[in-house]
Design a protein around this motif. Structure first.
Motif, PDB file in Angstrom:
ATOM      1  N   GLY A 207       1.832  13.726   1.842  1.00  0.00           N
ATOM      2  CA  GLY A 207       1.334  13.322   0.531  1.00  0.00           C
ATOM      3  C   GLY A 207       2.031  12.114  -0.060  1.00  0.00           C
ATOM      4  O   GLY A 207       1.917  11.851  -1.256  1.00  0.00           O
ATOM      5  N   GLN A 208       2.767  11.377   0.774  1.00  0.00           N
ATOM      6  CA  GLN A 208       3.452  10.168   0.271  1.00  0.00           C
ATOM      7  C   GLN A 208       2.598   8.935   0.558  1.00  0.00           C
ATOM      8  O   GLN A 208       1.804   8.941   1.503  1.00  0.00           O
ATOM      9  CB  GLN A 208       4.796   9.990   0.979  1.00  0.00           C
ATOM     10  N   PRO A 209       2.796   7.848  -0.231  1.00  0.00           N
ATOM     11  CA  PRO A 209       2.057   6.619   0.076  1.00  0.00           C
ATOM     12  C   PRO A 209       2.575   5.998   1.365  1.00  0.00           C
ATOM     13  O   PRO A 209       3.775   6.068   1.649  1.00  0.00           O
ATOM     14  CB  PRO A 209       2.381   5.708  -1.120  1.00  0.00           C
ATOM     15  N   ILE A 210       1.676   5.428   2.157  1.00  0.00           N
ATOM     16  CA  ILE A 210       2.152   4.686   3.332  1.00  0.00           C
ATOM     17  C   ILE A 210       2.357   3.239   2.909  1.00  0.00           C
ATOM     18  O   ILE A 210       1.692   2.740   2.002  1.00  0.00           O
ATOM     19  CB  ILE A 210       1.200   4.834   4.540  1.00  0.00           C
ATOM     20  N   LYS A 211       3.302   2.576   3.546  1.00  0.00           N
ATOM     21  CA  LYS A 211       3.690   1.232   3.123  1.00  0.00           C
ATOM     22  C   LYS A 211       3.218   0.194   4.137  1.00  0.00           C
ATOM     23  O   LYS A 211       3.552   0.269   5.322  1.00  0.00           O
ATOM     24  CB  LYS A 211       5.216   1.142   3.008  1.00  0.00           C
ATOM     25  N   VAL A 212       2.421  -0.751   3.648  1.00  0.00           N
ATOM     26  CA  VAL A 212       1.961  -1.861   4.497  1.00  0.00           C
ATOM     27  C   VAL A 212       2.818  -3.076   4.145  1.00  0.00           C
ATOM     28  O   VAL A 212       2.896  -3.466   2.971  1.00  0.00           O
ATOM     29  CB  VAL A 212       0.475  -2.169   4.215  1.00  0.00           C
ATOM     30  N   PHE A 213       3.483  -3.653   5.144  1.00  0.00           N
ATOM     31  CA  PHE A 213       4.358  -4.804   4.883  1.00  0.00           C
ATOM     32  C   PHE A 213       3.556  -6.105   4.817  1.00  0.00           C
ATOM     33  O   PHE A 213       2.610  -6.305   5.578  1.00  0.00           O
ATOM     34  CB  PHE A 213       5.406  -4.952   5.993  1.00  0.00           C
ATOM     35  N   GLY A 214       3.979  -6.999   3.929  1.00  0.00           N
ATOM     36  CA  GLY A 214       3.374  -8.333   3.863  1.00  0.00           C
ATOM     37  C   GLY A 214       2.071  -8.301   3.097  1.00  0.00           C
ATOM     38  O   GLY A 214       1.981  -7.686   2.038  1.00  0.00           O
TER      39      GLY A 214
END
Ligand SMILES: NC(=O)c1ccc[n+]([C@@H]2O[C@H](COP(=O)([O-])OP(=O)(O)OC[C@H]3O[C@@H](n4cnc5c(N)ncnc54)[C@H](O)[C@@H]3O)[C@@H](O)[C@H]2O)c1
Length: 331
Positions: A207-214
């Motif tokens: 249930g956590q946000p996924i992180k997209v770099f850039g």
């Protein structure tokens, strides 16, 4: 009768993600399989990967850097799939010597062991698209310049070079596959040490946000693990592959932002955020990448069969059921 029925097969890194899937296929084909894996806690080996086939193969907990053990283990094997590796690009920068020891020196020692004790073995080495570095053109074919952007890429290049050299000089029948991002059940999902896709799956299910770099526009191609296993089996059994290097890849090219959209759509409540690139990752990032895999398609008849969406559904379903064996896994 298939090539592997009653054959003796050694898989280094066999308790890891791809090695364990390969082992499952080989056991089903009637092979007598031995896995060699050091089960170093922070690496990808996980005994849950082989829980369903544990009584149908032999596991030898051993480090490929142990030359004496490897010299013994390669004896009388018909096939050797060389998959053991230090696979973290970041770790290769903070601890370059370990990467060199496992991905280059140990590979040379394994080949020396084969030269001395089993020249008749058929070998396949799992290399990586990382050794191309930042692409000059897309899709990247095997003729693209080699310009690794991290220590891992340089050592994997040495590893594949030793395999090709021992093939041409000593006639040890070896093939090299340059894998692109591979995903599926059994991949390491504990943290971001290996592929970002693993930690994305864990974060989504927690249930956590996924992180997209850039900016999320970077392009990538992905192979589902069953397709990768199919390529390994073809490379091991087709004489056209001896002494050759092949790219794996997919024609389904996707930006990381679109991948995040696709994945968050597969898990209720899934969401993502775009964050700045951490500097240590930016320094070794390769920008856009996708493969030209027409050579292996033409010569070995390989092409990926599992689409990205279907592969992700299967993978997420697997971790819904088995995730607890991976979140805190030490082996
Ligand atoms: N998964 C990918 O996207 C990808 C992409 C390119 C290349 N590859 C290559 O494919 C191979 C398999 O990768 P994977 O994704 O299954 O990774 P993985 O980490 O799940 O498997 C590697 C296995 O090697 C074992 N290992 C590591 N060092 C060892 C040592 N010194 N002695 C014995 N065993 C050792 C680990 O315990 C682990 O089980 C690696 O060589 C990797 O470089 C993978």
């Amino acid at each position: 009768m298939n090539n592997f029925q009653d054959s003796r097969v050694l898989i280094t890194g066999g308790v890891g993600f791809i090695g364990s899937s390969l082992a499952r296929s080989l056991v089903a084909l009637g092979a007598r399989v031995t896995l060699v894996d050091s089960l170093i806690p922070q690496y990808g080996g996980n005994l849950h990967n082989i829980a369903d086939i544990r009584d149908r193969l032999t596991v030898n907990v051993c480090d490929v850097r142990d030359r004496f053990a490897m010299e013994y283990l390669v004896q009388n094997q018909d096939y050797l799939f060389n998959l053991a590796g230090q696979t973290s690009h970041l770790d290769s920068m903070t601890d370059p010597q370990t990467d060199l020891d496992i991905n280059a020196s140990a590979q040379l020692a394994i080949l020396e062991a084969c030269r001395r004790a089993n020249r008749g073995v058929r070998l396949v080495f799992a290399s990586t698209r990382q050794l191309y570095g930042r692409p000059d053109y897309l899709p990247v074919d095997e003729k693209h310049p080699i310009r690794p952007v991290d220590v891992n890429g340089i050592n994997k290049l040495a590893g594949e070079g030793y395999h090709l050299l021992y093939s041409s000089v000593y006639g040890i029948r070896a093939s090299v596959l340059r894998l692109t991002n591979t995903y599926g059940p059994g991949m390491r999902v504990k943290d971001a040490r290996q592929t970002f896709l693993g930690i994305w799956i864990r974060q989504l299910l927690e249930g956590q946000p996924i992180k997209v770099f850039g900016d999320g526009k970077q392009l990538r191609d992905f192979n589902y693990v069953d397709d990768c296993v199919d390529a390994l089996l073809r490379a091991a059994t087709d004489d056209a592959a001896i002494g050759k290097v092949y790219n794996l890849g997919s024609s389904e090219v996707v930006s990381l932002g679109d991948l995040a959209l696709l994945m968050t759509g597969l898990v209720p409540g899934g969401h993502f955020e775009i964050v700045p690139f951490p500097p240590e990752r930016k320094a070794i990032d390769i920008g856009d990448y996708y493969s030209d895999f027409s050579l292996i398609r033409a010569e070995l008849g390989w092409a990926p069969q599992v689409g990205l969406r279907e592969g992700l559904v299967r993978t997420i379903d697997y971790y819904r059921e088995h995730g607890r064996h991976y979140w805190e896994a030490t082996a």
